[in-house]
Design an enzyme around this catalytic site. Structure first.
Site, PDB file in Angstrom:
ATOM      1  CB  CYS A  36      -0.983  -0.030   1.169  1.00 38.36           C
ATOM      2  SG  CYS A  36      -2.359   1.131   0.993  1.00 38.36           S
TER       3      CYS A  36
ATOM      4  CG  HIS B 159      -3.048  -3.428   3.762  1.00 35.25           C
ATOM      5  ND1 HIS B 159      -2.024  -2.764   4.397  1.00 35.25           N
ATOM      6  CD2 HIS B 159      -3.781  -2.486   3.132  1.00 35.25           C
ATOM      7  CE1 HIS B 159      -2.145  -1.463   4.173  1.00 35.25           C
ATOM      8  NE2 HIS B 159      -3.192  -1.276   3.403  1.00 35.25           N
TER       9      HIS B 159
ATOM     10  CD  GLU C 171      -0.235  -5.621   5.982  1.00 37.76           C
ATOM     11  OE1 GLU C 171      -0.540  -4.416   6.075  1.00 37.76           O
ATOM     12  OE2 GLU C 171      -0.041  -6.193   4.884  1.00 37.76           O
TER      13      GLU C 171
END
Length: 249
Positions: free
Chosen positions: A88, A230, A232
């Site tokens: 991002c 994302h 994660e």
């Protein structure tokens, strides 16, 4: 002690990336050290790679400059050519150009020969998750027979996309470094929601897929990897495993 991987720790999913890396290393049975990076000394100790997480790209660049890290980061990525992954805002920081920047402009690290469009999908409340078919994961040890056909749950939060490939506009230089000669590999596009189709039709955008449709949301050039979304923020560690395979092989 195994190789060291850092996560730039000014804002964003720092802990989430570190947790995913820990799980990914365990799945690969690799011994790695994972550290938070806020200084040039900590950056220098990252001999295997670095993740630049999401957040707000202008804040990231300002924090890096105030900590004396902006030039060391450029050196790390573009001179030493260490492995780096930006998610991002991290993707924005690793691009050579950015559009829709704030009035004061945008300091970037560079490394990906592309222009990104900041906040491409709108405001925070327009964030969304979608399932992606990521072909680059299919040969990873993270993808076993039972998960090979599973899409990846991708979270987009005020996400950028690549709206122009810059490499094609440059002439070949016989004295170019390997990174300058490395092609931009488009690893994933997001079908639909394509705000840049008019530019593509006008020939202002490089090819984004065999079908020529969709926004570029994952790409690689040499030692630099970037994703608009994302990984994660999900429990799916396949991309973290894949990235470790690339940098530890």
């Amino acid at each position: 002690m195994g190789p060291t991987i850092g996560v730039l720790a000014f804002q964003g999913g720092v802990i989430e990336h570190m947790t995913a890396l820990t799980k990914a290393a365990a799945s690969l049975q690799k011994d790695i050290t994972i550290i938070e990076v806020r200084s040039s000394a900590e950056l220098e100790s990252c001999d295997a790679g670095l993740i630049i997480p999401g957040g707000e790209s202008t804040h990231l660049s300002r924090a890096a400059r105030e900590c004396g890290l902006l030039e060391p980061l450029r050196d790390y990525v573009k001179v030493k050519r260490r492995q780096v992954w930006g998610t991002c805002a991290g993707l924005i920081m690793l691009s050579e150009e950015a559009s829709a920047v704030k009035k004061d402009g945008q300091e970037l690290i560079g490394g990906l020969d592309v222009r990104v469009h900041r906040n491409h999908f709108g405001r925070q409340n327009e964030s969304f998750m979608t399932n992606l078919d990521l072909d680059f994961l299919r040969n990873s040890t993270a993808t076993n027979e039972s998960s090979s056909s599973l899409p990846f749950p991708a979270m987009f939060i005020r996400a950028p996309v690549v709206d122009k490939l810059l490499t094609a506009a440059k002439t070949h230089d016989a004295e170019a470094t390997p990174q300058e000669d490395a092609p931009v590999e488009v690893l994933a596009v997001l079908p639909g929601r394509h705000a840049s189709n008019k530019a593509a039709a006008a020939g202002e955008l490089g090819p984004v897929s065999p079908e020529g449709a969709g926004d570029i949301i994952a790409l690689r050039q040499g030692n630099v990897f970037g994703t608009s979304f994302h990984p994660e923020l999900t429990d799916d560690i396949r991309i973290h495993v894949w990235w470790l395979e690339q940098i530890l092989s």
